[in-house]
Design an enzyme around this catalytic site. Sequence first.
Site, PDB file in Angstrom:
ATOM      1  N   ARG A  65     -39.881 -84.380  54.473  1.00  0.00           N
ATOM      2  CA  ARG A  65     -38.925 -83.484  55.135  1.00  0.00           C
ATOM      3  C   ARG A  65     -38.526 -83.926  56.539  1.00  0.00           C
ATOM      4  O   ARG A  65     -38.265 -83.084  57.416  1.00  0.00           O
ATOM      5  CB  ARG A  65     -39.456 -82.038  55.176  1.00  0.00           C
ATOM      6  N   SER A  90     -38.316 -72.634  51.207  1.00  0.00           N
ATOM      7  CA  SER A  90     -39.706 -72.613  51.685  1.00  0.00           C
ATOM      8  C   SER A  90     -39.723 -72.519  53.203  1.00  0.00           C
ATOM      9  O   SER A  90     -39.107 -73.339  53.881  1.00  0.00           O
ATOM     10  CB  SER A  90     -40.414 -73.914  51.277  1.00  0.00           C
ATOM     11  N   GLU A 119     -40.809 -75.176  58.184  1.00  0.00           N
ATOM     12  CA  GLU A 119     -39.853 -76.176  57.694  1.00  0.00           C
ATOM     13  C   GLU A 119     -38.445 -75.708  58.078  1.00  0.00           C
ATOM     14  O   GLU A 119     -37.601 -76.517  58.430  1.00  0.00           O
ATOM     15  CB  GLU A 119     -39.969 -76.302  56.169  1.00  0.00           C
TER      16      GLU A 119
HETATM   17  C1  LIG Z   1     -33.067 -71.012  47.684  1.00  0.00           C
HETATM   18  C2  LIG Z   1     -33.356 -72.291  48.445  1.00  0.00           C
HETATM   19  C3  LIG Z   1     -34.067 -73.306  47.825  1.00  0.00           C
HETATM   20  C4  LIG Z   1     -34.350 -74.492  48.511  1.00  0.00           C
HETATM   21  N1  LIG Z   1     -35.017 -75.490  47.858  1.00  0.00           N
HETATM   22  C5  LIG Z   1     -35.256 -76.653  48.501  1.00  0.00           C
HETATM   23  C6  LIG Z   1     -35.907 -77.742  47.831  1.00  0.00           C
HETATM   24  O1  LIG Z   1     -36.259 -77.652  46.654  1.00  0.00           O
HETATM   25  N2  LIG Z   1     -36.129 -78.882  48.525  1.00  0.00           N
HETATM   26  C7  LIG Z   1     -35.738 -79.038  49.821  1.00  0.00           C
HETATM   27  O2  LIG Z   1     -35.957 -80.109  50.398  1.00  0.00           O
HETATM   28  N3  LIG Z   1     -35.114 -78.029  50.485  1.00  0.00           N
HETATM   29  C8  LIG Z   1     -34.860 -76.856  49.860  1.00  0.00           C
HETATM   30  N4  LIG Z   1     -34.228 -75.847  50.529  1.00  0.00           N
HETATM   31  C9  LIG Z   1     -33.840 -76.026  51.944  1.00  0.00           C
HETATM   32  C10 LIG Z   1     -32.409 -76.606  52.113  1.00  0.00           C
HETATM   33  O3  LIG Z   1     -31.704 -76.478  50.926  1.00  0.00           O
HETATM   34  C11 LIG Z   1     -32.469 -78.077  52.531  1.00  0.00           C
HETATM   35  O4  LIG Z   1     -33.187 -78.235  53.744  1.00  0.00           O
HETATM   36  C12 LIG Z   1     -31.066 -78.677  52.721  1.00  0.00           C
HETATM   37  O5  LIG Z   1     -31.210 -80.049  52.943  1.00  0.00           O
HETATM   38  C13 LIG Z   1     -30.334 -78.043  53.886  1.00  0.00           C
HETATM   39  O6  LIG Z   1     -29.018 -78.557  53.903  1.00  0.00           O
HETATM   40  P1  LIG Z   1     -27.885 -77.785  54.711  1.00  0.00           P
HETATM   41  O7  LIG Z   1     -26.641 -78.566  54.615  1.00  0.00           O
HETATM   42  O8  LIG Z   1     -27.810 -76.381  54.286  1.00  0.00           O
HETATM   43  O9  LIG Z   1     -28.459 -77.930  56.202  1.00  0.00           O
HETATM   44  P2  LIG Z   1     -28.375 -76.838  57.361  1.00  0.00           P
HETATM   45  O10 LIG Z   1     -29.277 -75.693  57.021  1.00  0.00           O
HETATM   46  O11 LIG Z   1     -26.970 -76.527  57.714  1.00  0.00           O
HETATM   47  O12 LIG Z   1     -29.027 -77.662  58.556  1.00  0.00           O
HETATM   48  C14 LIG Z   1     -30.375 -78.067  58.487  1.00  0.00           C
HETATM   49  C15 LIG Z   1     -30.623 -79.042  59.642  1.00  0.00           C
HETATM   50  O13 LIG Z   1     -29.861 -80.218  59.376  1.00  0.00           O
HETATM   51  C16 LIG Z   1     -29.029 -80.509  60.490  1.00  0.00           C
HETATM   52  N5  LIG Z   1     -27.793 -81.077  59.940  1.00  0.00           N
HETATM   53  C17 LIG Z   1     -26.957 -80.551  59.020  1.00  0.00           C
HETATM   54  N6  LIG Z   1     -25.954 -81.409  58.767  1.00  0.00           N
HETATM   55  C18 LIG Z   1     -26.161 -82.492  59.551  1.00  0.00           C
HETATM   56  C19 LIG Z   1     -25.474 -83.726  59.762  1.00  0.00           C
HETATM   57  N7  LIG Z   1     -24.337 -84.022  59.113  1.00  0.00           N
HETATM   58  N8  LIG Z   1     -25.977 -84.611  60.642  1.00  0.00           N
HETATM   59  C20 LIG Z   1     -27.117 -84.343  61.331  1.00  0.00           C
HETATM   60  N9  LIG Z   1     -27.800 -83.185  61.185  1.00  0.00           N
HETATM   61  C21 LIG Z   1     -27.327 -82.282  60.308  1.00  0.00           C
HETATM   62  C22 LIG Z   1     -28.790 -79.185  61.196  1.00  0.00           C
HETATM   63  O14 LIG Z   1     -28.515 -79.371  62.574  1.00  0.00           O
HETATM   64  C23 LIG Z   1     -30.135 -78.501  60.987  1.00  0.00           C
HETATM   65  O15 LIG Z   1     -31.053 -78.888  61.993  1.00  0.00           O
HETATM   66  C24 LIG Z   1     -33.919 -74.650  49.856  1.00  0.00           C
HETATM   67  C25 LIG Z   1     -33.190 -73.622  50.477  1.00  0.00           C
HETATM   68  C26 LIG Z   1     -32.891 -72.458  49.776  1.00  0.00           C
HETATM   69  C27 LIG Z   1     -32.085 -71.378  50.451  1.00  0.00           C
END
Ligand SMILES: Cc1cc2nc3c(=O)[nH]c(=O)nc-3n(C[C@H](O)[C@H](O)[C@H](O)COP(=O)(O)OP(=O)(O)OC[C@H]3O[C@@H](n4cnc5c(N)ncnc54)[C@H](O)[C@@H]3O)c2cc1C
Length: 297
Positions: free
Chosen positions: A171, A221, A291
């Site tokens: 992560r 999580s 996380e």
């Molecule tokens: C129901 C549910 C299930 C999930 N299951 C999993 C799973 O199985 N495995 C897992 O790993 N995660 C899981 N997650 C967490 C999430 O899906 C991941 O962390 C995902 O990668 C977040 O992506 P996002 O675009 O929504 O990021 P955001 O929530 O928008 O941002 C997360 C972080 O990334 C940074 N960020 C976003 N875009 C960029 C970019 N282009 N450049 C630099 N930094 C950036 C942001 O500043 C922030 O710090 C789950 C979440 C939910 C709600």
Amino acid sequence: MYTSLISKYSPEFLKENEALSLHSSFKIGGPADIFLTPDSPALLQEMINFIQTKQLRFMVMGGGNNLLFSDEGFRGVIISTDKLNALTLEENIVTAQCGVSLWDLTAFSCDNSLSGLEFASGIPGSVGGAVFMNAGAYGGEMKDVIISVDFLDHDNQVRNHGLTGHNFSYRTSLYQQRNYLVLQAKFQLTPQNKEEIKAQMKDLQQRRESKQPLEYPSAGSVFRRPEGHFVGKLIDDCGLRGFSIGDAQISDKHSGFIINKGHARSQDVKNLIKHIQEIVKCKFGVELHTEIRIIEN
Ligand SMILES: Cc1cc2nc3c(=O)[nH]c(=O)nc-3n(C[C@H](O)[C@H](O)[C@H](O)COP(=O)(O)OP(=O)(O)OC[C@H]3O[C@@H](n4cnc5c(N)ncnc54)[C@H](O)[C@@H]3O)c2cc1C
């Protein structure tokens, strides 16, 4: 403070006082002073240049699936990558801009009979967020399939890492450690029968639905997996399954998730996180680290 920014960009690309609850899978968060949605890497770079010149506070977000915004919102500029969503294919390499959703990326790969991203099919989020977090599930991680990342460094210059240099581990990534902005990523995939890929994606989705409280808003999580333990079991063994503060509740379907039962405030979630950390530390001596990323206003 924002006058020059507001006069520079049209409402198509700039909103004032945008409710962050609309952009967070938790459905929590007050207004961001300014919310920008560039639709090209060039515009993104121009905006960051302007923001840096004016010395404004800013952060980038993707799908908002791993974030807990404050009830007071965000004093500064949020840049959403939502409109940076180009997706192309050359040979067996898929190139995706940072705002492409994992949903679209995995569907596109499947449609082109390319295997390797099945693990990501149910992870909500964007390519940028997933690279930043090295998102993973069911034995797969972003690091397994990424062969190139274009990113912006602190001087707003485009840089690239190819096969190496991403510093991926559980992560985390270079982009998180150095706070670099991911512009786009290339994924090396393998040809495979489309129906087999589809079946694998469907199976993983069903496993997810049966174990996770997807019917409620959450950010997945809450805690990182501590060495040698399972978060859900630690929480269960403390008798905390289903425990709630306000409308923030430890899911009784999956204790590693905190869900928003309706009108949870950010402070409720933070208090619940602190409570879990204290009880688990007291009972088992294990430190739980979040996380999800908690964004102060
Ligand atoms: C129901 C549910 C299930 C999930 N299951 C999993 C799973 O199985 N495995 C897992 O790993 N995660 C899981 N997650 C967490 C999430 O899906 C991941 O962390 C995902 O990668 C977040 O992506 P996002 O675009 O929504 O990021 P955001 O929530 O928008 O941002 C997360 C972080 O990334 C940074 N960020 C976003 N875009 C960029 C970019 N282009 N450049 C630099 N930094 C950036 C942001 O500043 C922030 O710090 C789950 C979440 C939910 C709600």
